[in-house]
Design a protein around this motif. Structure first.
Motif, PDB file in Angstrom:
ATOM      1  N   GLN A 273       0.842  -1.205   0.000  1.00 25.33           N
ATOM      2  CA  GLN A 273       0.000   0.000   0.000  1.00 25.33           C
ATOM      3  C   GLN A 273       0.878   1.256   0.000  1.00 25.33           C
ATOM      4  OE1 GLN A 273      -3.374  -1.919   2.933  1.00 25.33           O
ATOM      5  NE2 GLN A 273      -2.062  -0.276   3.664  1.00 25.33           N
ATOM      6  N   PRO A 274       0.289   2.405  -0.319  1.00 24.89           N
ATOM      7  CA  PRO A 274       1.093   3.647  -0.296  1.00 24.89           C
ATOM      8  C   PRO A 274       1.738   3.890   1.062  1.00 24.89           C
ATOM      9  CG  PRO A 274      -0.999   4.028  -1.393  1.00 24.89           C
ATOM     10  CD  PRO A 274      -1.059   2.644  -0.841  1.00 24.89           C
ATOM     11  N   ASP A 275       1.132   3.397   2.152  1.00 18.29           N
ATOM     12  CA  ASP A 275       1.744   3.631   3.469  1.00 18.29           C
ATOM     13  C   ASP A 275       2.805   2.602   3.819  1.00 18.29           C
ATOM     14  OD1 ASP A 275       0.350   1.375   3.866  1.00 18.29           O
ATOM     15  OD2 ASP A 275      -0.854   2.105   5.574  1.00 18.29           O
TER      16      ASP A 275
ATOM     17  N   GLY B 272      -1.113  -6.401   6.267  1.00 22.60           N
ATOM     18  CA  GLY B 272      -1.276  -5.305   7.216  1.00 22.60           C
ATOM     19  C   GLY B 272       0.025  -4.917   7.895  1.00 22.60           C
ATOM     20  N   ASN B 273       1.049  -5.809   7.840  1.00 26.24           N
ATOM     21  CA  ASN B 273       2.336  -5.491   8.480  1.00 26.24           C
ATOM     22  C   ASN B 273       3.195  -4.664   7.526  1.00 26.24           C
ATOM     23  OD1 ASN B 273       1.890  -6.812  10.912  1.00 26.24           O
ATOM     24  ND2 ASN B 273       2.440  -8.793  10.006  1.00 26.24           N
ATOM     25  N   PRO B 274       4.088  -3.807   8.099  1.00 27.18           N
ATOM     26  CA  PRO B 274       4.964  -3.013   7.213  1.00 27.18           C
ATOM     27  C   PRO B 274       5.886  -3.956   6.443  1.00 27.18           C
ATOM     28  CG  PRO B 274       5.251  -2.421   9.539  1.00 27.18           C
ATOM     29  CD  PRO B 274       4.295  -3.540   9.519  1.00 27.18           C
ATOM     30  N   VAL B 275       5.991  -3.728   5.123  1.00 25.90           N
ATOM     31  CA  VAL B 275       6.789  -4.637   4.286  1.00 25.90           C
ATOM     32  C   VAL B 275       8.274  -4.502   4.597  1.00 25.90           C
ATOM     33  CG1 VAL B 275       7.119  -3.101   2.291  1.00 25.90           C
ATOM     34  CG2 VAL B 275       6.984  -5.555   1.932  1.00 25.90           C
ATOM     35  N   GLY B 276       8.685  -3.298   4.984  1.00 28.77           N
ATOM     36  CA  GLY B 276      10.104  -3.044   5.223  1.00 28.77           C
ATOM     37  C   GLY B 276      10.688  -3.989   6.252  1.00 28.77           C
ATOM     38  N   ALA B 277       9.925  -4.293   7.315  1.00 23.72           N
ATOM     39  CA  ALA B 277      10.448  -5.092   8.425  1.00 23.72           C
ATOM     40  C   ALA B 277      10.679  -6.548   8.038  1.00 23.72           C
ATOM     41  CB  ALA B 277       9.460  -5.012   9.585  1.00 23.72           C
ATOM     42  N   LEU B 278      10.129  -6.961   6.871  1.00 25.70           N
ATOM     43  CA  LEU B 278      10.294  -8.363   6.451  1.00 25.70           C
ATOM     44  C   LEU B 278      11.716  -8.630   5.929  1.00 25.70           C
ATOM     45  CD1 LEU B 278       8.213 -10.619   6.415  1.00 25.70           C
ATOM     46  CD2 LEU B 278       7.747 -10.100   4.020  1.00 25.70           C
ATOM     47  N   PHE B 279      12.410  -7.524   5.551  1.00 24.58           N
ATOM     48  CA  PHE B 279      13.717  -7.695   4.905  1.00 24.58           C
ATOM     49  C   PHE B 279      14.857  -7.159   5.749  1.00 24.58           C
ATOM     50  CE2 PHE B 279      10.541  -7.571   1.584  1.00 24.58           C
ATOM     51  CZ  PHE B 279      10.915  -8.621   0.767  1.00 24.58           C
TER      52      PHE B 279
ATOM     53  N   ASP C 104      12.853  -0.095   1.771  1.00 25.34           N
ATOM     54  CA  ASP C 104      12.140   1.177   1.716  1.00 25.34           C
ATOM     55  C   ASP C 104      11.594   1.350   0.305  1.00 25.34           C
ATOM     56  OD1 ASP C 104      11.196   3.686   1.902  1.00 25.34           O
ATOM     57  OD2 ASP C 104      13.143   4.672   2.273  1.00 25.34           O
ATOM     58  N   VAL C 105      10.262   1.414   0.178  1.00 25.37           N
ATOM     59  CA  VAL C 105       9.682   1.496  -1.167  1.00 25.37           C
ATOM     60  C   VAL C 105       9.277   2.925  -1.528  1.00 25.37           C
ATOM     61  CG1 VAL C 105       8.892  -0.894  -1.293  1.00 25.37           C
ATOM     62  CG2 VAL C 105       7.412   0.832  -0.278  1.00 25.37           C
TER      63      VAL C 105
END
Ligand code: ADP
Length: 598
Positions: A29-31, A54-61, A66-67
């Motif tokens: 999502q944009p957020d 629903g979880n921030p994608v950044g924390a998966l990597f 950072d997108v």
């Protein structure tokens, strides 16, 4: 169905496809929170879908992804990001991430908590789609590709070498097995080659390569590890390193015999189906147990050797020493290689066959040339023969005149007249010339082919009887030893008598002080032998070859044509004439005449 419902249904199908995709995909999502993740992502990080969304994608990597750049400018920096992804088990997996901007107007606004206006101007790329690839899998695939490439390159090299080099069939067979077992080749531990024997209808073990135990294997593989990779260096290393060790496998291969009419046998079937097969210990197929007992090992691969003209044989390969399992790739390459080898083997066979025919053709050509030369020689001899006949004929009359006058001179001149001696010499020499001319004309005269069945013992006895008086006078004892009673020979009796007379006269001449004359006949296998033996001095070893040659004589008044004529007569009867010195004293002159075949 209304247009709206229709569209709704289509979107559901697309969403379904996304969720079930095996490719790891994440919609952001944009957020920066995860809007959706595919099955591929769930499997990679070992988390259910619900725990990801629903979880921030950044924390998966790691480091955190950072997108923002992508969302705002449409590209990430760098475009291909090498990161690690965290699994639920705490592991970090190396991945490559590619981020792409994505249109999702209404969803985007709502997803970001901003109410959508429905204005088309809002349709800007505000979401991101992440493609994730597992680099472990990619590295594994690369390795596989590299292995394939190496094997293909070897195959190419081998086929070039097998076709290009002028190898014998045995060398080709050896090269095929070396490539199957060599470290740079297909890497099987042992390879057995079986060839079809059409005459006996059997598939028979022909040749094998491989160490007989782990110690030997360790030594060979260590030796070979430092060798170059081309076929010829592999063959040289084989000669030095393996040749002494393949005794055990060659003992095994000798036992490998399979009747080709056993169509259900795994080897025969593999040949008929033109398909390589892998056999594992548990498989129950006809013929498998026998092969396993020959090999003393449960897992093996078979590959048929097939060409366009038919079945050549088969290859059996195993990893009995290392215990490595046979992979799909191994089997695939064994089959590929077997195809190459079959053509090379067939080519080599055809080449050998061609070479044999060429040699036979050359021999036939040489023989033809020789025959032509013989024909030419015979033509020349025949011309010479005719000429000598004319010359001899022309000389005979003047010689008779010269001889007559010389004899008259001898008679009329006093013994103490010096010309008396000259006239005597002329008489003697003319006599010699007359003998030569007589014998020469006899030799040249065309042979008459008057054949009849003659009792050979009788002929020999009758001919000897003609010399009885002369023999008595010269104190020569005659012994008739005829042991071919009733044997009939098809011959010209006059000519055979002439031969016997010649032998007898020569024998009498060499026994000037008396002796013993034997006339023998003996029945042989397929012929009859007649021999005249004397107790004279025999002949010198050096002249043995010349006795039957024209003009060879050791006598002062001899023509040297007597034995030549004898040999000619015997040859024209299909027989052979010969001479020997007897072990005690004297010589034996003989001939063998063939007996008519039953
Ligand atoms: P010629 O009698 O005119 O010499 P032949 O061809 O009959 O011609 O014999 C050739 C030679 O073979 C003789 O000169 C003699 O040297 C040798 N020869 C023939 N018969 C005998 C024999 N019985 N013993 C030893 N030598 C022989």
């Amino acid at each position: 169905m209304s247009d709206e419902r229709n569209l709704q249904r289509r979107m559901e199908i697309v969403a379904e496809g996304f969720f079930h995709s095996a490719l790891p995909l994440i919609l952001v999502q944009p957020d920066g929170r995860i809007l959706a993740a595919s099955r591929g992502v769930c499997e990679l990080v070992k988390l259910p879908w619900g725990r990801l969304v629903g979880n921030p994608v950044g924390a998966l990597f790691v480091p955190a992804l950072d997108v923002t750049d992508c969302r705002d400018h449409g590209v990430c920096n760098p475009e291909y990001m090498q990161l690690e992804i965290q699994t639920s088990e705490g592991a970090l997996l190396p991945v490559e991430v590619v981020c792409r901007k994505f249109f999702a107007p209404d969803l985007g606004r709502e997803g970001a908590g901003i109410p959508g206006t429905g204005d088309p101007a809002d349709r800007e790329p505000n979401h991101c789609l992440l493609y994730i690839s597992d680099t472990r899998q990619r590295d594994h695939d690369d390795e596989l590709r590299a292995a394939r490439l190496a094997k293909l390159s070897l195959l190419n090299q081998v086929s070039e070498a097998l076709y290009g080099a002028n190898l014998t069939l045995d060398q080709v067979l050896e090269a095929v097995l070396i490539c199957i077992t060599a470290g740079q080749g297909l890497r099987f531990n042992r390879a057995f080659l079986l060839l079809v024997d059409e005459k006996s209808g059997l598939l028979k073990g022909e040749l094998a390569i491989g160490p007989s135990n782990a110690d030997e294997a360790a030594r060979i593989w260590h030796d070979l590890a430092y060798q170059g990779g081309d076929l010829f260096s592999m063959m040289t290393s084989y000669d030095q390193s393996i040749k002494q060790t393949d005794v055990a496998v060659n003992e095994i291969v000798r036992h490998m015999v399979i009747p080709l009419d056993q169509e259900s046998n795994v080897l025969v079937r593999s040949m008929q189906e033109r398909q390589a097969r892998r056999i594992t210990p548990g498989m129950i197929l006809p013929g498998v147990a026998t092969i396993q007992s020959w090999l003393g090992y449960g897992e093996f691969a078979v590959a048929p050797l097939i060409t366009r003209s038919g079945m050549l044989g088969a290859i059996i390969a195993d990893n009995a020493i290392s215990g490595n399992t046979i992979t799909d790739l191994d089997l695939e390459f064994l089959q590929l290689f077997a195809n190459q080898s079959a053509s090379a083997i067939e080519n080599s066979r055809l080449y050998t066959e061609l070479e044999k025919r060429l040699i036979a053709l050359r021999k036939a050509h040489e023989k033809q040339k020789e025959d032509q030369e013989t024909l030419l020689r015979m033509e020349r001899l025949s011309v010479m023969g005719e000429t000598s006949a004319i010359v001899a004929h022309e000389l005979r009359n003047p010689l008779v005149a010269i001889g007559g006058f010389a004899r008259a001179l001898v008679r009329n001149l006093d013994d103490d007249d010096p010309n008396h001696q000259y006239a005597a010499i002329i008489t003697e020499e003319v006599g010699r010339m007359e003998t030569i001319i007589h014998d020469l004309l006899d030799f040249i005269r065309p042979q008459k082919l008057l054949r009849k069945d003659v009792a050979i013992d009788q002929l020999a006895a009758d001919t000897a009887a003609r010399f009885r008086e002369e023999l008595e006078k010269k104190h020569i004892e005659l012994e008739l030893d005829c042991q071919a009673p009733g044997v009939l020979v098809s011959c010209n009796p006059g000519e055979i008598q002439q031969v016997l007379q010649n032998f007898l006269m020569n024998a009498i001449q060499v026994m000037a002080d008396g002796g013993r004359l034997e006339v023998r006949t003996r029945l042989l296998d397929g012929g009859v032998k007649v021999e005249v033996c004397d107790t004279g001095p025999g002949f010198a070893k050096e002249v043995a070859d010349k006795l039957f040659s024209p003009f060879f004589t050791t006598k002062p008044t001899g023509s040297g044509l007597g034995l030549t004529i004898c040999s000619q007569i015997i040859k024209s009867h299909g027989g052979v004439a010969g001479a020997r010195n007897r072990s005690r004293k004297g010589a034996g002159f003989s001939f063998i005449l063939p007996l008519p075949k039953e």
